[in-house]
Design a protein around this motif. Structure first.
Motif, PDB file in Angstrom:
ATOM      1  N   PRO A   1       0.808  -1.230   0.000  1.00 28.23           N
ATOM      2  CA  PRO A   1       0.000   0.000   0.000  1.00 28.23           C
ATOM      3  C   PRO A   1       0.839   1.277   0.000  1.00 28.23           C
ATOM      4  CG  PRO A   1      -0.001  -1.009   2.172  1.00 28.23           C
ATOM      5  CD  PRO A   1       0.661  -1.985   1.255  1.00 28.23           C
ATOM      6  N   ALA A   2       2.146   1.163   0.260  1.00 28.15           N
ATOM      7  CA  ALA A   2       2.991   2.366   0.304  1.00 28.15           C
ATOM      8  C   ALA A   2       3.091   3.047  -1.055  1.00 28.15           C
ATOM      9  CB  ALA A   2       4.384   2.015   0.814  1.00 28.15           C
ATOM     10  N   VAL A   3       2.986   2.259  -2.130  1.00 31.86           N
ATOM     11  CA  VAL A   3       3.114   2.809  -3.477  1.00 31.86           C
ATOM     12  C   VAL A   3       1.858   2.480  -4.276  1.00 31.86           C
ATOM     13  CG1 VAL A   3       4.445   2.798  -5.615  1.00 31.86           C
ATOM     14  CG2 VAL A   3       5.621   2.508  -3.419  1.00 31.86           C
ATOM     15  N   PRO A   4       1.158   3.473  -4.813  1.00 33.25           N
ATOM     16  CA  PRO A   4      -0.038   3.217  -5.619  1.00 33.25           C
ATOM     17  C   PRO A   4       0.299   2.319  -6.808  1.00 33.25           C
ATOM     18  CG  PRO A   4       0.175   5.563  -5.122  1.00 33.25           C
ATOM     19  CD  PRO A   4       1.456   4.920  -4.696  1.00 33.25           C
ATOM     20  N   PRO A   5      -0.548   1.341  -7.111  1.00 32.89           N
ATOM     21  CA  PRO A   5      -0.282   0.414  -8.217  1.00 32.89           C
ATOM     22  C   PRO A   5      -0.011   1.102  -9.552  1.00 32.89           C
ATOM     23  CG  PRO A   5      -2.085  -0.402  -6.884  1.00 32.89           C
ATOM     24  CD  PRO A   5      -1.778   0.984  -6.376  1.00 32.89           C
ATOM     25  N   GLU A   6      -0.594   2.283  -9.766  1.00 36.24           N
ATOM     26  CA  GLU A   6      -0.364   2.967 -11.048  1.00 36.24           C
ATOM     27  C   GLU A   6       1.076   3.444 -11.202  1.00 36.24           C
ATOM     28  OE1 GLU A   6      -2.555   5.969  -8.310  1.00 36.24           O
ATOM     29  OE2 GLU A   6      -2.658   3.820  -8.798  1.00 36.24           O
ATOM     30  N   ARG A   7       1.841   3.441 -10.109  1.00 30.49           N
ATOM     31  CA  ARG A   7       3.248   3.834 -10.198  1.00 30.49           C
ATOM     32  C   ARG A   7       4.192   2.642 -10.283  1.00 30.49           C
ATOM     33  NH1 ARG A   7       3.330   8.852  -5.756  1.00 30.49           N
ATOM     34  NH2 ARG A   7       2.600  10.456  -7.212  1.00 30.49           N
ATOM     35  N   TRP A   8       3.656   1.428 -10.210  1.00 29.07           N
ATOM     36  CA  TRP A   8       4.508   0.243 -10.245  1.00 29.07           C
ATOM     37  C   TRP A   8       5.210   0.086 -11.588  1.00 29.07           C
ATOM     38  CZ3 TRP A   8       1.553  -4.324  -7.430  1.00 29.07           C
ATOM     39  CH2 TRP A   8       1.274  -3.932  -6.121  1.00 29.07           C
ATOM     40  N   GLY A   9       4.662   0.681 -12.632  1.00 35.84           N
ATOM     41  CA  GLY A   9       5.303   0.605 -13.938  1.00 35.84           C
ATOM     42  C   GLY A   9       6.703   1.195 -13.956  1.00 35.84           C
TER      43      GLY A   9
ATOM     44  N   ALA B   1       9.395   7.529  -1.184  1.00 33.24           N
ATOM     45  CA  ALA B   1       8.753   8.688  -1.806  1.00 33.24           C
ATOM     46  C   ALA B   1       7.362   8.334  -2.331  1.00 33.24           C
ATOM     47  CB  ALA B   1       9.621   9.227  -2.941  1.00 33.24           C
ATOM     48  N   ASP B   2       6.799   7.216  -1.851  1.00 32.42           N
ATOM     49  CA  ASP B   2       5.475   6.751  -2.297  1.00 32.42           C
ATOM     50  C   ASP B   2       5.429   6.505  -3.796  1.00 32.42           C
ATOM     51  OD1 ASP B   2       4.588   7.025   0.361  1.00 32.42           O
ATOM     52  OD2 ASP B   2       4.017   9.117   0.019  1.00 32.42           O
ATOM     53  N   GLY B   3       6.581   6.155  -4.363  1.00 33.97           N
ATOM     54  CA  GLY B   3       6.629   5.862  -5.785  1.00 33.97           C
ATOM     55  C   GLY B   3       6.677   7.083  -6.682  1.00 33.97           C
TER      56      GLY B   3
ATOM     57  N   ARG C   1       3.711  -8.270 -13.664  1.00 32.92           N
ATOM     58  CA  ARG C   1       2.853  -8.195 -12.484  1.00 32.92           C
ATOM     59  C   ARG C   1       2.509  -9.607 -12.004  1.00 32.92           C
ATOM     60  NH1 ARG C   1      -0.087  -3.190 -11.347  1.00 32.92           N
ATOM     61  NH2 ARG C   1       1.149  -1.542 -12.326  1.00 32.92           N
ATOM     62  N   VAL C   2       2.528  -9.775 -10.680  1.00 24.87           N
ATOM     63  CA  VAL C   2       2.027 -10.998 -10.057  1.00 24.87           C
ATOM     64  C   VAL C   2       0.920 -10.575  -9.099  1.00 24.87           C
ATOM     65  CG1 VAL C   2       4.154 -12.308 -10.342  1.00 24.87           C
ATOM     66  CG2 VAL C   2       3.866 -10.870  -8.321  1.00 24.87           C
ATOM     67  N   ALA C   3       0.364 -11.525  -8.370  1.00 23.87           N
ATOM     68  CA  ALA C   3      -0.829 -11.255  -7.567  1.00 23.87           C
ATOM     69  C   ALA C   3      -0.685 -10.029  -6.674  1.00 23.87           C
ATOM     70  CB  ALA C   3      -1.171 -12.477  -6.725  1.00 23.87           C
ATOM     71  N   ASP C   4       0.402  -9.936  -5.931  1.00 27.40           N
ATOM     72  CA  ASP C   4       0.551  -8.815  -4.996  1.00 27.40           C
ATOM     73  C   ASP C   4       1.889  -8.106  -5.153  1.00 27.40           C
ATOM     74  OD1 ASP C   4       2.005 -10.950  -4.130  1.00 27.40           O
ATOM     75  OD2 ASP C   4       1.478 -10.753  -2.014  1.00 27.40           O
ATOM     76  N   GLY C   5       2.427  -8.153  -6.351  1.00 31.80           N
ATOM     77  CA  GLY C   5       3.714  -7.500  -6.546  1.00 31.80           C
ATOM     78  C   GLY C   5       4.168  -7.518  -7.992  1.00 31.80           C
ATOM     79  N   VAL C   6       5.478  -7.390  -8.170  1.00 29.48           N
ATOM     80  CA  VAL C   6       6.087  -7.346  -9.507  1.00 29.48           C
ATOM     81  C   VAL C   6       7.369  -8.171  -9.474  1.00 29.48           C
ATOM     82  CG1 VAL C   6       7.069  -5.881 -11.311  1.00 29.48           C
ATOM     83  CG2 VAL C   6       5.168  -5.021  -9.921  1.00 29.48           C
ATOM     84  N   VAL C   7       7.538  -9.027 -10.467  1.00 28.28           N
ATOM     85  CA  VAL C   7       8.795  -9.744 -10.659  1.00 28.28           C
ATOM     86  C   VAL C   7       9.580  -8.997 -11.742  1.00 28.28           C
ATOM     87  CG1 VAL C   7       9.868 -11.861 -11.507  1.00 28.28           C
ATOM     88  CG2 VAL C   7       7.925 -11.983  -9.944  1.00 28.28           C
ATOM     89  N   VAL C   8      10.812  -8.637 -11.425  1.00 28.77           N
ATOM     90  CA  VAL C   8      11.665  -7.931 -12.377  1.00 28.77           C
ATOM     91  C   VAL C   8      12.853  -8.822 -12.714  1.00 28.77           C
ATOM     92  CG1 VAL C   8      13.124  -5.918 -12.794  1.00 28.77           C
ATOM     93  CG2 VAL C   8      10.990  -5.660 -11.514  1.00 28.77           C
TER      94      VAL C   8
END
Length: 288
Positions: free
Chosen positions: A102-110, A217-219, A158-165
């Motif tokens: 929740p610290a970083v909004p999903p729209e910033r995960w890109g 920085a919250d993403g 993207r995975v269920a609750d995160g990101v694999v890089v």
């Protein structure tokens, strides 16, 4: 030593090469996995199809900070389903699991793809003594005989609750071993270090540093300096480019900026600009 590490050591005997020794998984864990740090586990396997696929399948049961490294990747994937292959122990092939929560909004995960590029170039510059450039959105370039060549790539999923890089990097490949004409390697770029262990440590430590800044920085890519640093190291900016977009559309113009969403801004006319979020970008020769 874990069973996987033991298997990796035994398997390495098939490809005995003083120039390409196997990774020391236990030593890497001692150096990188620490209480309170980002990296929570590190596993080295002798070979796999894709570290991204393997880690994504196990992501729900793993904590953030899991690292999976392969000595050989037989079905590595890049963008647009392109394959990535190299001789055993000739490069770095690894994936990491991020769970920004929740610290970083999903729209910033890109931004994690671009963050991984910044971290990789920073770590390699320090550890290998070679300038590594970024090609938007996910390629790592080195200069070989005055020519920019792709030496690595990044794939975020993207995975269920995160990101694999995942990061794939050509380290000791010779000209004859390159997968395609025009590819490169740290060796061909005259890197001062081609020992994979210090290179992997440097990239993972840089990833931990940049991920911490971004998450704190919250993403926000501007607040943590990520947007500015990416732009400074991006070879695409200022170049005449062609963007092959989803749906078959093509855009040609000058790459001017990377916006707050990580999109490439292309000037197509005097007062015409378009932000590209997905596509295959080709660096073109300057218009004369």
């Amino acid at each position: 030593m874990t069973p996987t590490d033991a298997a990796a050591g035994a398997s390495a005997g098939r490809w005995s090469s003083l120039d390409r020794p196997p990774l020391n998984a236990a030593g890497l864990r001692r150096a990188l996995v620490a209480e309170g740090g980002l990296w929570t586990s590190l596993e080295v396997v002798p070979a796999t199809g894709s570290t991204n696929t393997d880690l994504a399948e196990r992501a729900p049961e793993l904590p953030e900070g899991a690292v999976l490294v392969a000595e050989e990747q037989t079905a590595g994937r890049g963008r647009l389903d392109r394959t990535w292959s190299a001789p055993p122990r000739s490069g770095l092939f690894f994936s990491v699991l991020f769970k920004p929560g929740p610290a970083v909004p999903p729209e910033r995960w890109g931004w994690l793809t671009l963050l991984a590029g910044v971290a990789a170039t920073s770590g390699l510059s320090r550890a290998a003594g070679v300038d590594t450039l970024l090609k938007w959105p996910n390629d790592l370039l080195v200069v070989v005989d005055g020519e920019e060549r792709k030496t690595g790539g990044i794939l975020a999923e993207r995975v269920a609750d995160g990101v694999v890089v995942g990061i794939g990097l050509n380290v000791s490949l010779t000209e004859d071993e390159l997968p395609v004409p025009g590819a490169g390697s740290l060796l061909l770029a005259k890197a001062t270090v081609t020992d994979r262990e210090p290179l992997l440590k440097a990239v993972l430590r840089s990833l931990e540093e940049w991920y911490g800044r971004w998450r704190d920085a919250d993403g926000d890519p501007a607040a943590c300096g990520l947007q500015e640093t990416y732009a400074a190291g991006c070879s695409t900016l200022g170049k005449h480019v062609r963007a092959d977009l989803p749906g078959g559309r093509t855009l040609t113009g000058t790459a001017e900026a990377v916006d707050a969403d990580g999109r490439l801004v292309i000037r197509t006319g005097e007062d015409e600009r378009e932000a590209v979020g997905a596509g295959d970008v080709v660096h073109l020769r300057p218009v004369r």
